[in-house]
Write a protein that holds these residues in place. Structure first.
Motif, mmCIF file in Angstrom:
data_model
loop_
_atom_site.group_PDB
_atom_site.id
_atom_site.type_symbol
_atom_site.label_atom_id
_atom_site.label_comp_id
_atom_site.label_asym_id
_atom_site.label_seq_id
_atom_site.Cartn_x
_atom_site.Cartn_y
_atom_site.Cartn_z
ATOM 1 N N GLU A 127 0.826 -1.208 0.000
ATOM 2 C CA GLU A 127 0.000 0.000 0.000
ATOM 3 C C GLU A 127 0.856 1.251 0.000
ATOM 4 O OE1 GLU A 127 -2.396 3.207 2.220
ATOM 5 O OE2 GLU A 127 -0.576 2.172 2.858
ATOM 6 N N ARG A 128 1.959 1.239 0.737
ATOM 7 C CA ARG A 128 2.833 2.424 0.779
ATOM 8 C C ARG A 128 3.570 2.628 -0.546
ATOM 9 N NH1 ARG A 128 4.457 3.900 7.038
ATOM 10 N NH2 ARG A 128 2.317 4.629 7.333
ATOM 11 N N PHE A 129 4.034 1.563 -1.170
ATOM 12 C CA PHE A 129 4.646 1.712 -2.492
ATOM 13 C C PHE A 129 3.638 2.336 -3.466
ATOM 14 C CE2 PHE A 129 7.364 -2.193 -1.364
ATOM 15 C CZ PHE A 129 8.408 -1.412 -0.923
ATOM 16 N N TYR A 130 2.409 1.844 -3.405
ATOM 17 C CA TYR A 130 1.354 2.320 -4.303
ATOM 18 C C TYR A 130 1.041 3.794 -4.061
ATOM 19 C CZ TYR A 130 -3.280 2.579 -6.504
ATOM 20 O OH TYR A 130 -4.353 2.945 -7.266
ATOM 21 N N ARG A 131 0.944 4.173 -2.787
ATOM 22 C CA ARG A 131 0.637 5.567 -2.444
ATOM 23 C C ARG A 131 1.782 6.515 -2.800
ATOM 24 N NH1 ARG A 131 -2.654 7.055 1.598
ATOM 25 N NH2 ARG A 131 -2.411 9.087 0.600
ATOM 26 N N LEU A 132 3.017 6.054 -2.621
ATOM 27 C CA LEU A 132 4.185 6.905 -2.857
ATOM 28 C C LEU A 132 4.499 7.107 -4.336
ATOM 29 C CD1 LEU A 132 6.741 5.625 -0.176
ATOM 30 C CD2 LEU A 132 6.028 8.015 -0.486
ATOM 31 N N ALA A 133 4.336 6.048 -5.115
ATOM 32 C CA ALA A 133 4.834 6.028 -6.494
ATOM 33 C C ALA A 133 4.465 7.262 -7.322
ATOM 34 C CB ALA A 133 4.390 4.748 -7.193
ATOM 35 N N TYR A 144 9.183 1.388 -7.468
ATOM 36 C CA TYR A 144 8.191 1.053 -6.460
ATOM 37 C C TYR A 144 6.960 0.395 -7.077
ATOM 38 C CZ TYR A 144 10.539 2.985 -2.365
ATOM 39 O OH TYR A 144 11.395 3.193 -1.310
ATOM 40 N N ARG A 145 6.568 0.840 -8.261
ATOM 41 C CA ARG A 145 5.452 0.166 -8.940
ATOM 42 C C ARG A 145 5.821 -1.278 -9.290
ATOM 43 N NH1 ARG A 145 5.270 5.254 -11.533
ATOM 44 N NH2 ARG A 145 3.475 6.497 -10.853
ATOM 45 N N SER A 146 7.092 -1.506 -9.607
ATOM 46 C CA SER A 146 7.539 -2.861 -9.972
ATOM 47 C C SER A 146 7.484 -3.820 -8.789
ATOM 48 C CB SER A 146 8.964 -2.817 -10.537
ATOM 49 O OG SER A 146 9.935 -2.677 -9.507
ATOM 50 N N LEU A 147 7.468 -3.269 -7.580
ATOM 51 C CA LEU A 147 7.431 -4.109 -6.387
ATOM 52 C C LEU A 147 6.008 -4.502 -5.982
ATOM 53 C CD1 LEU A 147 10.065 -2.281 -4.136
ATOM 54 C CD2 LEU A 147 10.399 -4.355 -5.505
ATOM 55 N N LEU A 148 5.009 -3.832 -6.535
ATOM 56 C CA LEU A 148 3.628 -4.057 -6.095
ATOM 57 C C LEU A 148 3.194 -5.508 -6.254
ATOM 58 C CD1 LEU A 148 1.834 -0.878 -7.518
ATOM 59 C CD2 LEU A 148 2.509 -1.317 -5.144
ATOM 60 N N LYS A 149 3.504 -6.098 -7.383
ATOM 61 C CA LYS A 149 3.041 -7.460 -7.654
ATOM 62 C C LYS A 149 3.644 -8.457 -6.669
ATOM 63 C CE LYS A 149 2.447 -10.766 -11.452
ATOM 64 N NZ LYS A 149 2.726 -11.025 -12.884
ATOM 65 N N SER A 150 4.949 -8.331 -6.414
ATOM 66 C CA SER A 150 5.593 -9.282 -5.507
ATOM 67 C C SER A 150 5.126 -9.074 -4.066
ATOM 68 C CB SER A 150 7.119 -9.181 -5.598
ATOM 69 O OG SER A 150 7.561 -7.884 -5.300
ATOM 70 N N GLU A 151 4.988 -7.810 -3.635
ATOM 71 C CA GLU A 151 4.527 -7.559 -2.269
ATOM 72 C C GLU A 151 3.108 -8.085 -2.081
ATOM 73 O OE1 GLU A 151 6.563 -6.256 0.152
ATOM 74 O OE2 GLU A 151 8.059 -6.399 -1.425
#
Length: 200
Positions: A127-133, A144-151
């Protein structure tokens, strides 16, 4: 990112806007603590690998997760080096401690609670990666968007393992930790960290 609505409903509160503002003003600390979080996530997975050797599916899942978390650490460290951010020791956020102190001590409850807490930590990271990106420069925002799927996958994996190893439904414990997690995020902290509340 189709899982974001699911994650946002799993968490009882969004990241406060004040934390976003602090993250943008403290990107060096954000990256250092993000690197630390990736190492801690790998360490947690490895600890569970040693603790529950008889659980084959858990061994398989967490071995893969630990490798992925260490790969993320390497990516963050490379970004820090490129940006001239010196990796230095900083204190940990109180977030994980606030969740872990409610984990029961007897088995199988200890394992189930640990897996549920893992799901919340991964969901909040996502959620934080998504909000920050959207507010970051192109390079960091893309990363950070690239990390969303794995997180999101890690969150789902922890939750699935909790359900698989529980002797009954986990809804009540998940709801309990959802409240604990909400309080952890909304409690002001003395210092900004990746998983902190808004720093006072």
């Amino acid at each position: 990112m189709s899982l974001i609505p699911e994650i946002e409903s799993f968490l009882l509160c969004p990241t406060p806007d004040g934390w976003i503002t602090q993250a943008l003003a403290n990107q060096d600390i954000m990256l250092i603590d993000h690197a630390n979080c990736e190492k801690k996530a790998a360490s947690t997975a490895l600890t569970l690998l040693f603790r529950y050797v008889e659980k084959a599916e858990l061994q398989h899942n967490l071995s893969r997760l630990a490798r992925e978390e260490l790969r993320h650490f390497e990516q963050v460290a490379a970004l820090m080096k490129k940006r001239g951010v010196t990796y230095r020791p900083i204190s940990a956020a109180l977030y994980a401690q606030r969740l872990h102190k409610h984990i029961r001590s007897s088995e199988p409850h200890k394992l189930i609670d640990t897996l549920i807490v893992g799901a919340f930590i991964e969901a909040r990271s996502c959620e934080r990666f998504y909000r920050l990106a959207p507010f970051l420069d192109e390079e960091l925002g893309t990363f950070y968007r690239s990390l969303l799927k794995s997180e999101a996958r890690h969150y789902q994996g922890y939750l699935k393992m909790a359900r698989d190893y529980a002797k009954g439904p986990i809804d009540e414990r998940a709801a309990f930790f959802a409240e604990v997690e909400r309080e952890a995020i909304l409690t002001p902290d003395s210092e900004f960290r990746f998983h902190s509340g808004v720093a006072a």
